[in-house]
Design an enzyme around this catalytic site. Structure first.
Site, PDB file in Angstrom:
ATOM      1  N   SER A 129       0.617  -1.296   0.035  1.00  0.00           N
ATOM      2  CA  SER A 129      -0.045   0.187  -0.191  1.00  0.00           C
ATOM      3  C   SER A 129       0.701   1.329  -0.062  1.00  0.00           C
ATOM      4  O   SER A 129       1.918   1.229   0.570  1.00  0.00           O
ATOM      5  CB  SER A 129      -0.972   0.054   0.866  1.00  0.00           C
ATOM      6  N   TYR A 142      -1.773  -1.412  10.553  1.00  0.00           N
ATOM      7  CA  TYR A 142      -1.821  -1.574   9.096  1.00  0.00           C
ATOM      8  C   TYR A 142      -0.694  -0.910   8.305  1.00  0.00           C
ATOM      9  O   TYR A 142      -0.141  -1.700   7.602  1.00  0.00           O
ATOM     10  CB  TYR A 142      -3.161  -1.108   8.509  1.00  0.00           C
ATOM     11  N   LYS A 146       2.315  -2.950   5.946  1.00  0.00           N
ATOM     12  CA  LYS A 146       2.673  -2.446   4.781  1.00  0.00           C
ATOM     13  C   LYS A 146       4.159  -2.349   4.628  1.00  0.00           C
ATOM     14  O   LYS A 146       4.592  -2.605   3.728  1.00  0.00           O
ATOM     15  CB  LYS A 146       1.742  -1.515   4.327  1.00  0.00           C
TER      16      LYS A 146
END
Length: 172
Positions: A129, A142, A146
């Site tokens: 991401s 999160y 990534k």
């Protein structure tokens, strides 16, 4: 992660280009992916798997590899996002996101790379991401996953380039 979103988009693209595709996802999402491909006039095999479970991943890779005489392409697209700062994120949530987003890639690659090696090469695409570079506020775990995906991708690319196994990350 082939039943929705980026994973389903990758499956569509690969089928369109003539690849024999197997999508995998949790059972409760798998029918969505199959239905979407069928509606588009495409077919793909589908296998229910929990990518956090080494036994499930082993079964998936063995089944797909046996059916197609090995695996040439792996798209790691399973992912979840949970919100919270580090101090707001409980340990169970941290582990859940790490397991789905990062451990799953380790498990699938650990099993697929030997098949690619036997075939003389292959391609692994890890879905990361833009948040691996620029963090969204309140998404600590999160963002951490990534960043870990990008680091893991670099390590695998260096380790397996001499075997004609390409490893890349895409960062939508």
């Amino acid at each position: 992660g082939g039943s929705r979103g980026i994973g389903l988009g990758a499956a569509r693209s690969l089928v369109r280009d003539g690849a024999l595709v197997t999508i995998s996802s949790l059972r409760e999402h798998l029918d969505e992916g199959v239905a979407a491909l069928t509606a588009a006039g495409m077919t793909a095999d589908a296998v229910a798997v929990d990518v956090r479970d080494p036994d499930d991943v082993d079964r998936l890779v063995e089944q797909v590899g046996a059916k197609h005489d090995g695996i040439d392409i792996l798209v790691n697209a399973a992912g979840i996002q949970r919100y919270g700062t580090v101090d707001e994120t409980d340990e169970a949530t941290w582990d859940e996101v790490m397991d789905v987003n990062v451990k799953s890639m380790y498990l699938t690659c650990r099993r697929v790379i030997p098949q690619m090696r036997r075939k003389g090469g292959g391609s692994i695409v890890n879905v990361s991401s833009v948040q691996s570079y620029v963090a969204q506020k309140g998404a600590a775990v999160y963002v951490a996953t990534k960043g870990a995906i990008n680091a893991l991708t670099r390590a695998m690319a260096v380790d397996h380039a001499h075997e004609n196994i390409r490893v890349n990350a895409v960062c939508p």
